[in-house]
Design a protein around this motif. Sequence first.
Motif, PDB file in Angstrom:
ATOM      1  N   ARG A 146     -13.446   1.355  -0.318  1.00 37.64           N
ATOM      2  CA  ARG A 146     -13.467   0.093  -1.569  1.00 37.64           C
ATOM      3  C   ARG A 146     -14.717  -0.388  -0.415  1.00 37.64           C
ATOM      4  NH1 ARG A 146      -8.743  -2.125  -3.778  1.00 37.64           N
ATOM      5  NH2 ARG A 146      -7.819  -2.041  -1.949  1.00 37.64           N
TER       6      ARG A 146
ATOM      7  N   GLU B 287       0.631   4.508  -2.433  1.00 33.41           N
ATOM      8  CA  GLU B 287       0.568   5.498  -1.887  1.00 33.41           C
ATOM      9  C   GLU B 287       1.933   6.874  -3.334  1.00 33.41           C
ATOM     10  OE1 GLU B 287      -0.950   7.804   1.700  1.00 33.41           O
ATOM     11  OE2 GLU B 287       1.700   6.238   1.932  1.00 33.41           O
TER      12      GLU B 287
ATOM     13  N   TYR C 162       0.921  -1.369  -0.292  1.00 35.99           N
ATOM     14  CA  TYR C 162      -0.020  -0.032  -0.296  1.00 35.99           C
ATOM     15  C   TYR C 162       0.944   1.643  -0.475  1.00 35.99           C
ATOM     16  CZ  TYR C 162      -4.606  -2.497   0.446  1.00 35.99           C
ATOM     17  OH  TYR C 162      -5.633  -3.072   0.193  1.00 35.99           O
TER      18      TYR C 162
ATOM     19  N   GLU D 197      -1.728   7.112  -5.540  1.00 34.20           N
ATOM     20  CA  GLU D 197      -3.098   5.825  -5.386  1.00 34.20           C
ATOM     21  C   GLU D 197      -3.071   6.635  -3.719  1.00 34.20           C
ATOM     22  OE1 GLU D 197      -5.309   4.376  -6.426  1.00 34.20           O
ATOM     23  OE2 GLU D 197      -4.047   4.311  -8.419  1.00 34.20           O
TER      24      GLU D 197
ATOM     25  N   HIS E 108      -8.610   5.566   1.234  1.00 39.31           N
ATOM     26  CA  HIS E 108     -10.100   5.317  -0.541  1.00 39.31           C
ATOM     27  C   HIS E 108      -9.755   4.179  -0.544  1.00 39.31           C
ATOM     28  CE1 HIS E 108     -12.676   4.430  -3.069  1.00 39.31           C
ATOM     29  NE2 HIS E 108     -12.048   3.522  -3.892  1.00 39.31           N
ATOM     30  N   LEU E 109      -8.001   3.694  -0.883  1.00 46.74           N
ATOM     31  CA  LEU E 109      -7.988   2.117  -0.921  1.00 46.74           C
ATOM     32  C   LEU E 109      -8.213   0.925   0.499  1.00 46.74           C
ATOM     33  CD1 LEU E 109      -4.284   1.587  -2.815  1.00 46.74           C
ATOM     34  CD2 LEU E 109      -6.706   1.656  -3.735  1.00 46.74           C
TER      35      LEU E 109
ATOM     36  N   PHE F 165     -11.672  -4.803  -3.533  1.00 44.61           N
ATOM     37  CA  PHE F 165     -10.729  -5.422  -3.184  1.00 44.61           C
ATOM     38  C   PHE F 165     -10.445  -6.203  -4.165  1.00 44.61           C
ATOM     39  CE2 PHE F 165     -11.171  -3.238   0.309  1.00 44.61           C
ATOM     40  CZ  PHE F 165     -10.285  -3.000   1.447  1.00 44.61           C
TER      41      PHE F 165
END
Length: 256
Positions: A41, A28, A24, A32, A36-37, A46
């Motif tokens: 979501r 970023e 992650y 991204e 939010h990820l 996913f």
Amino acid sequence: MPEKMQGAVLAIIQDELGHAHIDYRMLEDLGEDLDHLLYGRTAAEFKHPYAMDMPYESFNESVVVGSFMDRAGYILLSDVFENTSYAPWRRALVKVNKEEHFHINFGVRNLEAMSKDPEQKAVTQRAIDWMFPMTVEWFGLPDALKTGNNQLRYRLKGKSNDQLRQEWLGQVVPLMERLDFQVPAHHDAERDEYVLDFPLPCRFDAETKQWHFDEPCTWDDVLKRWRARGPWNEKLVGFLQAGRHGLDAMSGAGAA
């Protein structure tokens, strides 16, 4: 489960959470929205492997995960480490691959112990029966059916799906034979490759964890199942998001 085994499983879970943090963080860096990820979501959005949405109901299944699925991850990521043109990913995999190797060893050591106990062996065989085809499937479409190879073209990886699947089979099938577990695959000496004894793909019943080798399907059917997610998708993502959503609800109530 013995206390020392609980500790090993918790250590593996901690490793995997660390791997997710690394992934992650790289997303970023690529622009991204991390918040939010993780929390914005829906569960169905996913993108983790379908196998991760299955319920694991025994220690034996955790052992087979290490022997099969962590090995698949290690093979896939070792190929990336050796061939990727994206330096941040390669640097991150120095840590990740070492830990995945530990997970594989955990699985193999416990498989060896379970193979010597008839009761444990039977439970383990049932786990192998559904996890072996699922991990074979994990490597994706056969090369002959792929319509694009951007991952190879842009050097995100170096080997094709079939090459990586053969590498996995070349490690797992001899291990199963040595421990006297049954898997639907064998080595073809004339072709010098491992051959599946079932149609790939075929229908899987997620509720009963059973493969129907007498019911071949298409890869479009597989992709549809993957996109629909597994039986515990909402529950597992709900665990991840529950704390944040609870805090948001409390903050909203306080503001009101």
